[in-house]
Scaffold this active site. Sequence first.
Site, PDB file in Angstrom:
ATOM      1  N   LEU A  34      42.194  12.265  35.031  1.00  0.00           N
ATOM      2  CA  LEU A  34      41.127  11.468  35.430  1.00  0.00           C
ATOM      3  C   LEU A  34      40.507  11.209  36.863  1.00  0.00           C
ATOM      4  CD1 LEU A  34      42.325   8.489  32.834  1.00  0.00           C
ATOM      5  CD2 LEU A  34      40.647  10.533  32.485  1.00  0.00           C
ATOM      6  N   GLY A  56      43.355   9.825  44.368  1.00  0.00           N
ATOM      7  CA  GLY A  56      43.203   9.231  45.487  1.00  0.00           C
ATOM      8  C   GLY A  56      44.349   8.507  46.517  1.00  0.00           C
ATOM      9  N   VAL A  92      45.698  10.034  38.573  1.00  0.00           N
ATOM     10  CA  VAL A  92      45.885   9.280  37.225  1.00  0.00           C
ATOM     11  C   VAL A  92      45.636  10.316  36.195  1.00  0.00           C
ATOM     12  CG1 VAL A  92      44.797   7.318  35.853  1.00  0.00           C
ATOM     13  CG2 VAL A  92      45.040   7.126  38.466  1.00  0.00           C
ATOM     14  N   LYS A 120      49.387   6.658  35.980  1.00  0.00           N
ATOM     15  CA  LYS A 120      49.132   6.747  37.472  1.00  0.00           C
ATOM     16  C   LYS A 120      50.683   7.177  37.845  1.00  0.00           C
ATOM     17  CE  LYS A 120      46.929   3.578  39.597  1.00  0.00           C
ATOM     18  NZ  LYS A 120      46.476   2.433  40.163  1.00  0.00           N
ATOM     19  N   ASP A 151      40.327  -6.544  46.298  1.00  0.00           N
ATOM     20  CA  ASP A 151      39.569  -5.328  46.343  1.00  0.00           C
ATOM     21  C   ASP A 151      38.424  -5.528  45.191  1.00  0.00           C
ATOM     22  OD1 ASP A 151      38.825  -2.783  47.178  1.00  0.00           O
ATOM     23  OD2 ASP A 151      40.328  -1.730  46.387  1.00  0.00           O
TER      24      ASP A 151
END
Length: 709
Positions: free
Chosen positions: A239, A242, A247, A262, A361
């Site tokens: 998916l 980073g 993921v 993840k 965030d």
Amino acid sequence: MTDTPLTDRSEWIRLRFDLRDIPGARKLCAALAAGPATSEERQCAADLLEQRQMWEDAAPLREALGDLPRARDDFRKAQLLLDAARVSELLGDHRDASLVYEDILARHGDSHHSDPKDGSHSERLRARLGLARILRRFGKTEQAVRQLQQARQQEVDLPGFRPVLADIDRDLIVGLHAIGLPGAACHVFARLRKDAPDVPATLDAFLLAQHIEQPAHHAAAGPDAPPVLLERYALLRLLGSGGMGRVYLAQDQLHGVQVAVKLMSPPQGALRPSCPPPDAHQDSYQRFVREARVVQDLSHSAIVRLIEFHETDGLMVLEYMAGGTLADRVHPLPTPFARRVLLQVLDGLRVAHRAGVIHRDIKPQNIFFTLAEEAKLGDFGVAHLQELGATQTAGFIGTLAYMSPEQISGGRLTFAADLYSLGVTAFQMATGRLPFTGPDFVGQHLGEPAPRPSQVLPGLAPAWDDLCLRALAKRPQDRFADLEEVQRSIEALPQHGPTARVPARRASGADEADKGDAGNEKEPASAPGRMRIDGEVSLLHTPHSTLALGNDPGLGRPVIVERFPAGLLPGEAGARHLRWLRVMARHGGPGLQRVLRIDLSLPEAQVVYEAPMGAAVTQKNASDDDHGLTFREEALLRRVLLGLHEDGEVHGDVLTSVVREEARLLLLVSGKGPLSFPEARVPETTPTAADDLAALALLCSERRDHTRR
């Protein structure tokens, strides 16, 4: 009869039935199931038995033929549920097997006073043993041990029960040792040695003989099978990736649902107290661990749910948000939709803040959607506990374009930092651009006042100005006093009516901010109605919708777009159909056309599906062995339909919905559903689960070739 040639035995069975010699026929059938026989003999005998509804005798023959789905069905019809569960495990359908075991336990109850000579007592013990083995297979060892302990409490001192009790003890020893209780494992091992002296003399030798292994990350079932994590999660596709790992979309083989997995590899020494000074990877891994621990304590419908976490394996399992993220939407958004999203995100923040957690965030990439367009707050990888009173001396963590002034300057963080980031997000939702477009985000956040949203996009309601300017105040104490005050400000936004539109999609500063987010971990999902779908070609008109074929350039694949008249799907008349669509979306996958997006925010609600390319399987051509459904295909669609039925829905139009592509079979969803059902005109013709299965039977070949299975 033992001298009967193999080629004649099926005729002997038929003759026995004709003479009403049922015991003799059953004896011959049992010999065919257990001994040498041709597939033609077994097939003929199984057909004869099923015609006479002698399911108990037909099931072993079906199993000997290798027709496991039919064998399971026959065992169920004979009420031999333990055998049905065993065959489900052979099929790899552990979810079905666990449901059968749970059904047996629920049916018989857990009374310790039942008669041991009653067959239900043995059935209950074996069901607990089967359920425990499935739980341990999928990493739920503690739950497995509890099942085995409950089974062992039902002590039965009868010779017939000793084998199953010995099996329970064997699994209990393995489970107790796995969860770190070697003393208890030794106690059970001593008991097992008394009842079964043939076991190895020492506990270590016994464990070695049981092939105790730590669950590996990847355990593929074959060269073409997807990798499986922890013997449970089959990885389907990447998916995103980073700074916080990779993921994947995965299939939970225990519960039969899709999840997001993840992964981040633990750095060497990261889990040991005497590890060397942390490097960048160790710091990222500790944020990964912190995220899991934070989300474990936050349980709410507005927060992406953590299903499982394995710290030593660097694995986190989260609910899969198939609707993409807020960043996938083209801004500005319709005010009613934006208002609803902000209220849902605020609910998630309320839960986090009450637990003392500052998210740090908040941004569109971390606001996720279900297929039903419900918003949830996710990605707590940079969150921290407010009572720690931490400052950001380790550098910027989060996305600079959405950071509060105190985050940028390294000041003491409070819950007001999340309100500032929420204000930036709200501004972008309302206007289609960020309040500060860079490139000097630091200077703008610290010293430049935010513009009014109505200055950027004339015609916006004044409530947008009140909300954004208050949330974007430079000093934390000048922002909202609490979340209840924020909620009142959001609720003042218009609930109805369109928002003003501008030609520009977003300002360049927002694009640069998104590109600079190394931690963005989202699926590049299609956004129907908010992004271009190339080359639409009209397919057909149904009484309730129109269907078109197009291409999603973002994903590079064809899609089918179904559009509904304004107000139909979100309204009372379409509520039943919408509920049906959501069930179809949950079960989409092998055998069932996937629902990619349900979008209710547009004037004409629309649903986007994967586009199958193949030939229809119809009742007319089913009699042709080259076109009707094979055993394997029928079993696949039967599993799909039974899953829908368990979820309280029926497909309703199986006869005209089966498409065979080059390498797979699909049951169509597009253009189908309750709005197509004739119940409004003739209520008694409303489709039922039995209608689904009867229609499936009509699509099967009269004579199915085993080579196609």
